[in-house]
Design a protein around this motif. Structure first.
Motif, PDB file in Angstrom:
ATOM      1  N   ALA A  25       0.828  -1.200   0.000  1.00 25.73           N
ATOM      2  CA  ALA A  25       0.000   0.000   0.000  1.00 25.73           C
ATOM      3  C   ALA A  25       0.866   1.256   0.000  1.00 25.73           C
ATOM      4  N   ILE A  26       1.901   1.284   0.830  1.00 24.78           N
ATOM      5  CA  ILE A  26       2.806   2.431   0.866  1.00 24.78           C
ATOM      6  C   ILE A  26       3.491   2.609  -0.479  1.00 24.78           C
ATOM      7  N   SER A  27       3.892   1.491  -1.080  1.00 31.31           N
ATOM      8  CA  SER A  27       4.523   1.552  -2.397  1.00 31.31           C
ATOM      9  C   SER A  27       3.576   2.188  -3.424  1.00 31.31           C
ATOM     10  N   GLY A  28       2.320   1.714  -3.450  1.00 33.48           N
ATOM     11  CA  GLY A  28       1.356   2.250  -4.401  1.00 33.48           C
ATOM     12  C   GLY A  28       1.055   3.717  -4.164  1.00 33.48           C
ATOM     13  N   ILE A  29       0.931   4.105  -2.906  1.00 33.61           N
ATOM     14  CA  ILE A  29       0.629   5.501  -2.578  1.00 33.61           C
ATOM     15  C   ILE A  29       1.806   6.403  -2.947  1.00 33.61           C
ATOM     16  N   ALA A  33       1.670   9.511  -5.444  1.00 32.42           N
ATOM     17  CA  ALA A  33       2.136  10.844  -5.055  1.00 32.42           C
ATOM     18  C   ALA A  33       3.059  11.425  -6.116  1.00 32.42           C
ATOM     19  N   ALA A  34       3.878  10.559  -6.711  1.00 28.97           N
ATOM     20  CA  ALA A  34       4.783  11.021  -7.764  1.00 28.97           C
ATOM     21  C   ALA A  34       4.016  11.524  -8.981  1.00 28.97           C
ATOM     22  N   LYS A  35       2.786  11.017  -9.157  1.00 34.06           N
ATOM     23  CA  LYS A  35       1.930  11.450 -10.257  1.00 34.06           C
ATOM     24  C   LYS A  35       0.975  12.565  -9.822  1.00 34.06           C
ATOM     25  N   ALA A 137       1.414  -9.197  -9.343  1.00 27.65           N
ATOM     26  CA  ALA A 137       0.195  -8.712 -10.003  1.00 27.65           C
ATOM     27  C   ALA A 137      -0.240  -7.351  -9.485  1.00 27.65           C
ATOM     28  N   GLY A 138      -0.088  -7.120  -8.177  1.00 32.48           N
ATOM     29  CA  GLY A 138      -0.454  -5.825  -7.627  1.00 32.48           C
ATOM     30  C   GLY A 138       0.343  -4.700  -8.252  1.00 32.48           C
ATOM     31  N   GLY A 139       1.641  -4.945  -8.461  1.00 36.84           N
ATOM     32  CA  GLY A 139       2.484  -3.939  -9.103  1.00 36.84           C
ATOM     33  C   GLY A 139       2.087  -3.691 -10.547  1.00 36.84           C
ATOM     34  N   ILE A 140       1.642  -4.744 -11.245  1.00 34.91           N
ATOM     35  CA  ILE A 140       1.179  -4.569 -12.624  1.00 34.91           C
ATOM     36  C   ILE A 140      -0.069  -3.680 -12.646  1.00 34.91           C
ATOM     37  N   LEU A 145      -2.639   1.548 -13.779  1.00 33.34           N
ATOM     38  CA  LEU A 145      -3.405   2.697 -13.297  1.00 33.34           C
ATOM     39  C   LEU A 145      -2.637   4.006 -13.463  1.00 33.34           C
ATOM     40  N   LEU A 146      -1.320   3.928 -13.286  1.00 33.68           N
ATOM     41  CA  LEU A 146      -0.481   5.125 -13.367  1.00 33.68           C
ATOM     42  C   LEU A 146       0.070   5.360 -14.766  1.00 33.68           C
TER      43      LEU A 146
END
Length: 215
Positions: A25-29, A33-35, A137-140, A145-146
Protein backbone atom coordinates in the motif's frame (compact mmCIF):
# COMPACT_ATOMS: atom_id res chain seq x y z
CA UNK A 1 3.34 -30.87 1.43
CA UNK A 2 1.98 -31.09 4.96
CA UNK A 3 2.89 -28.93 7.93
CA UNK A 4 2.88 -30.28 11.48
CA UNK A 5 1.52 -27.09 13.05
CA UNK A 6 -1.45 -25.64 11.11
CA UNK A 7 -1.99 -22.97 13.76
CA UNK A 8 1.55 -21.67 13.26
CA UNK A 9 1.03 -21.62 9.50
CA UNK A 10 -2.22 -19.65 9.87
CA UNK A 11 -0.59 -17.17 12.24
CA UNK A 12 2.33 -16.66 9.87
CA UNK A 13 0.01 -16.24 6.90
CA UNK A 14 -2.07 -13.60 8.65
CA UNK A 15 0.97 -11.71 9.88
CA UNK A 16 2.64 -11.79 6.46
CA UNK A 17 -0.55 -10.66 4.73
CA UNK A 18 -0.90 -7.69 7.09
CA UNK A 19 2.71 -6.55 6.71
CA UNK A 20 2.65 -7.28 2.98
CA UNK A 21 -0.54 -5.27 2.57
CA UNK A 22 0.98 -2.33 4.43
CA UNK A 23 4.21 -2.49 2.44
CA UNK A 24 2.49 -2.72 -0.94
CA UNK A 25 0.00 0.00 0.00
CA UNK A 26 2.81 2.43 0.87
CA UNK A 27 4.52 1.55 -2.40
CA UNK A 28 1.36 2.25 -4.40
CA UNK A 29 0.63 5.50 -2.58
CA UNK A 30 4.19 6.71 -3.12
CA UNK A 31 3.85 6.08 -6.85
CA UNK A 32 0.52 7.91 -6.86
CA UNK A 33 2.14 10.84 -5.06
CA UNK A 34 4.78 11.02 -7.76
CA UNK A 35 1.93 11.45 -10.26
CA UNK A 36 0.32 14.12 -8.02
CA UNK A 37 -2.84 12.14 -7.30
CA UNK A 38 -5.14 13.45 -4.58
CA UNK A 39 -5.64 11.57 -1.30
CA UNK A 40 -8.52 9.48 -2.62
CA UNK A 41 -6.60 8.58 -5.76
CA UNK A 42 -3.64 7.61 -3.62
CA UNK A 43 -5.85 5.39 -1.47
CA UNK A 44 -7.36 3.68 -4.52
CA UNK A 45 -3.90 3.07 -5.96
CA UNK A 46 -2.70 1.75 -2.61
CA UNK A 47 -5.65 -0.64 -2.34
CA UNK A 48 -5.15 -1.88 -5.91
CA UNK A 49 -1.52 -2.73 -5.19
CA UNK A 50 -2.15 -4.13 -1.72
CA UNK A 51 -4.96 -6.54 -2.55
CA UNK A 52 -4.67 -7.01 -6.32
CA UNK A 53 -2.23 -9.92 -6.41
CA UNK A 54 -3.78 -11.70 -3.43
CA UNK A 55 -7.26 -11.33 -4.91
CA UNK A 56 -6.21 -12.91 -8.21
CA UNK A 57 -4.46 -15.68 -6.29
CA UNK A 58 -7.51 -16.50 -4.17
CA UNK A 59 -9.90 -16.42 -7.13
CA UNK A 60 -7.70 -18.88 -9.01
CA UNK A 61 -7.50 -21.11 -5.93
CA UNK A 62 -11.30 -21.01 -5.55
CA UNK A 63 -11.40 -19.39 -2.10
CA UNK A 64 -12.89 -16.04 -0.98
CA UNK A 65 -10.38 -13.21 -1.45
CA UNK A 66 -8.53 -12.64 1.81
CA UNK A 67 -9.78 -9.09 2.30
CA UNK A 68 -13.55 -9.66 1.89
CA UNK A 69 -13.87 -11.41 5.26
CA UNK A 70 -11.73 -9.01 7.27
CA UNK A 71 -11.72 -5.21 7.01
CA UNK A 72 -8.26 -4.84 8.52
CA UNK A 73 -6.60 -5.17 5.15
CA UNK A 74 -8.46 -2.14 3.81
CA UNK A 75 -7.70 -0.35 7.06
CA UNK A 76 -4.01 -1.12 6.49
CA UNK A 77 -4.17 0.94 3.31
CA UNK A 78 -5.76 3.79 5.23
CA UNK A 79 -2.93 3.60 7.76
CA UNK A 80 -0.39 3.53 4.92
CA UNK A 81 -1.98 6.66 3.44
CA UNK A 82 -1.86 8.42 6.82
CA UNK A 83 1.79 7.46 7.36
CA UNK A 84 2.71 8.65 3.89
CA UNK A 85 0.94 11.99 4.39
CA UNK A 86 2.44 12.80 7.79
CA UNK A 87 5.92 11.69 6.74
CA UNK A 88 5.88 13.09 3.21
CA UNK A 89 8.94 15.26 3.83
CA UNK A 90 10.86 12.23 5.05
CA UNK A 91 9.58 10.15 2.14
CA UNK A 92 10.71 12.84 -0.28
CA UNK A 93 14.23 12.66 1.10
CA UNK A 94 14.13 8.88 0.80
CA UNK A 95 13.84 8.67 -2.98
CA UNK A 96 14.11 4.88 -2.93
CA UNK A 97 11.52 4.36 -0.19
CA UNK A 98 8.92 3.13 -2.66
CA UNK A 99 11.41 0.58 -3.98
CA UNK A 100 12.07 -0.75 -0.47
CA UNK A 101 8.38 -1.15 0.34
CA UNK A 102 7.68 -2.69 -3.06
CA UNK A 103 10.43 -5.25 -2.47
CA UNK A 104 9.18 -6.07 1.03
CA UNK A 105 5.66 -6.57 -0.34
CA UNK A 106 6.99 -8.81 -3.11
CA UNK A 107 8.78 -11.05 -0.62
CA UNK A 108 5.95 -11.18 1.91
CA UNK A 109 3.17 -11.96 -0.56
CA UNK A 110 5.28 -14.54 -2.40
CA UNK A 111 5.75 -16.53 0.78
CA UNK A 112 2.18 -16.25 2.07
CA UNK A 113 0.84 -17.33 -1.33
CA UNK A 114 3.03 -20.43 -1.33
CA UNK A 115 1.96 -21.31 2.21
CA UNK A 116 -1.71 -20.81 1.38
CA UNK A 117 -1.55 -22.79 -1.86
CA UNK A 118 0.23 -25.79 -0.35
CA UNK A 119 -2.10 -25.74 2.67
CA UNK A 120 -5.00 -26.15 0.23
CA UNK A 121 -3.38 -29.31 -1.12
CA UNK A 122 -2.06 -28.02 -4.46
CA UNK A 123 1.30 -29.29 -5.76
CA UNK A 124 4.32 -27.13 -5.15
CA UNK A 125 4.74 -26.02 -8.78
CA UNK A 126 1.29 -24.43 -8.53
CA UNK A 127 2.38 -22.75 -5.30
CA UNK A 128 5.38 -21.23 -7.10
CA UNK A 129 3.09 -19.78 -9.79
CA UNK A 130 0.66 -18.46 -7.17
CA UNK A 131 3.56 -16.92 -5.25
CA UNK A 132 4.73 -15.07 -8.33
CA UNK A 133 1.21 -13.91 -9.25
CA UNK A 134 0.54 -12.74 -5.71
CA UNK A 135 3.85 -10.90 -5.55
CA UNK A 136 3.84 -9.11 -8.91
CA UNK A 137 0.19 -8.71 -10.00
CA UNK A 138 -0.45 -5.82 -7.63
CA UNK A 139 2.48 -3.94 -9.10
CA UNK A 140 1.18 -4.57 -12.62
CA UNK A 141 -2.23 -3.15 -11.65
CA UNK A 142 -0.51 -0.14 -10.05
CA UNK A 143 1.58 0.59 -13.13
CA UNK A 144 -1.42 0.25 -15.45
CA UNK A 145 -3.41 2.70 -13.30
CA UNK A 146 -0.48 5.13 -13.37
CA UNK A 147 0.07 4.67 -17.11
CA UNK A 148 3.56 3.24 -16.60
CA UNK A 149 5.19 0.22 -18.21
CA UNK A 150 4.85 -2.55 -15.58
CA UNK A 151 8.11 -3.26 -13.76
CA UNK A 152 7.74 -6.98 -14.45
CA UNK A 153 8.18 -6.29 -18.18
CA UNK A 154 11.42 -4.39 -17.66
CA UNK A 155 14.78 -6.08 -17.56
CA UNK A 156 14.96 -5.77 -13.77
CA UNK A 157 15.19 -8.89 -11.57
CA UNK A 158 11.68 -8.83 -10.11
CA UNK A 159 9.51 -11.83 -10.86
CA UNK A 160 12.58 -14.07 -10.97
CA UNK A 161 13.43 -13.06 -7.39
CA UNK A 162 9.94 -14.21 -6.38
CA UNK A 163 10.26 -17.54 -8.19
CA UNK A 164 13.77 -18.23 -6.87
CA UNK A 165 12.75 -17.33 -3.32
CA UNK A 166 9.71 -19.56 -3.54
CA UNK A 167 11.80 -22.48 -4.72
CA UNK A 168 14.25 -21.92 -1.87
CA UNK A 169 11.39 -21.86 0.63
CA UNK A 170 10.01 -25.14 -0.71
CA UNK A 171 13.41 -26.79 -0.59
CA UNK A 172 13.96 -25.73 3.02
CA UNK A 173 10.56 -27.02 4.13
CA UNK A 174 11.14 -30.27 2.22
CA UNK A 175 14.44 -30.68 4.08
CA UNK A 176 12.59 -30.36 7.38
CA UNK A 177 13.64 -26.83 8.31
CA UNK A 178 11.33 -25.13 10.81
CA UNK A 179 8.69 -23.14 8.93
CA UNK A 180 9.50 -19.88 10.75
CA UNK A 181 13.17 -20.22 9.86
CA UNK A 182 12.35 -21.18 6.26
CA UNK A 183 10.05 -18.15 6.00
CA UNK A 184 12.75 -15.82 7.32
CA UNK A 185 15.43 -17.21 5.01
CA UNK A 186 13.18 -17.02 1.94
CA UNK A 187 12.11 -13.48 2.83
CA UNK A 188 15.73 -12.34 3.20
CA UNK A 189 16.72 -14.11 -0.01
CA UNK A 190 14.06 -12.35 -2.09
CA UNK A 191 14.73 -8.90 -0.65
CA UNK A 192 18.52 -9.20 -0.83
CA UNK A 193 18.36 -10.61 -4.38
CA UNK A 194 16.30 -7.62 -5.51
CA UNK A 195 18.45 -5.09 -3.65
CA UNK A 196 21.69 -6.55 -5.03
CA UNK A 197 20.29 -6.75 -8.58
CA UNK A 198 19.33 -3.08 -8.53
CA UNK A 199 22.46 -1.94 -6.69
CA UNK A 200 24.80 -3.62 -9.19
CA UNK A 201 22.56 -3.12 -12.21
CA UNK A 202 22.08 -6.85 -12.80
CA UNK A 203 19.49 -7.22 -15.56
CA UNK A 204 18.03 -9.76 -17.90
CA UNK A 205 18.94 -9.55 -21.61
CA UNK A 206 16.59 -7.48 -23.73
CA UNK A 207 14.65 -8.88 -26.66
CA UNK A 208 15.66 -7.36 -29.98
CA UNK A 209 13.73 -7.23 -33.21
CA UNK A 210 15.22 -7.84 -36.63
CA UNK A 211 15.88 -4.16 -37.37
CA UNK A 212 17.84 -3.74 -34.15
CA UNK A 213 19.89 -6.84 -34.97
CA UNK A 214 20.81 -5.43 -38.38
CA UNK A 215 21.98 -2.17 -36.82
Amino acid sequence: MVYNDPQLVNTLQEGLEIFGTLAFAISGIRHAAAKHFDWFGGYVCGVAVAIGGGTIRDLILGVPPFWVTDAKYLLCTGIALFLTIISRNLMKRLDNAWFVFDTLGLALFTIVAIQKTTALGYPFWVAIVMGCISGVAGGIIRDVLLNNVPVIFHEEIYALASVAGGMLYGFLVFMGVNISIATTIAFLFITITRFVAVRYNIKLPKLKDEEEKKE
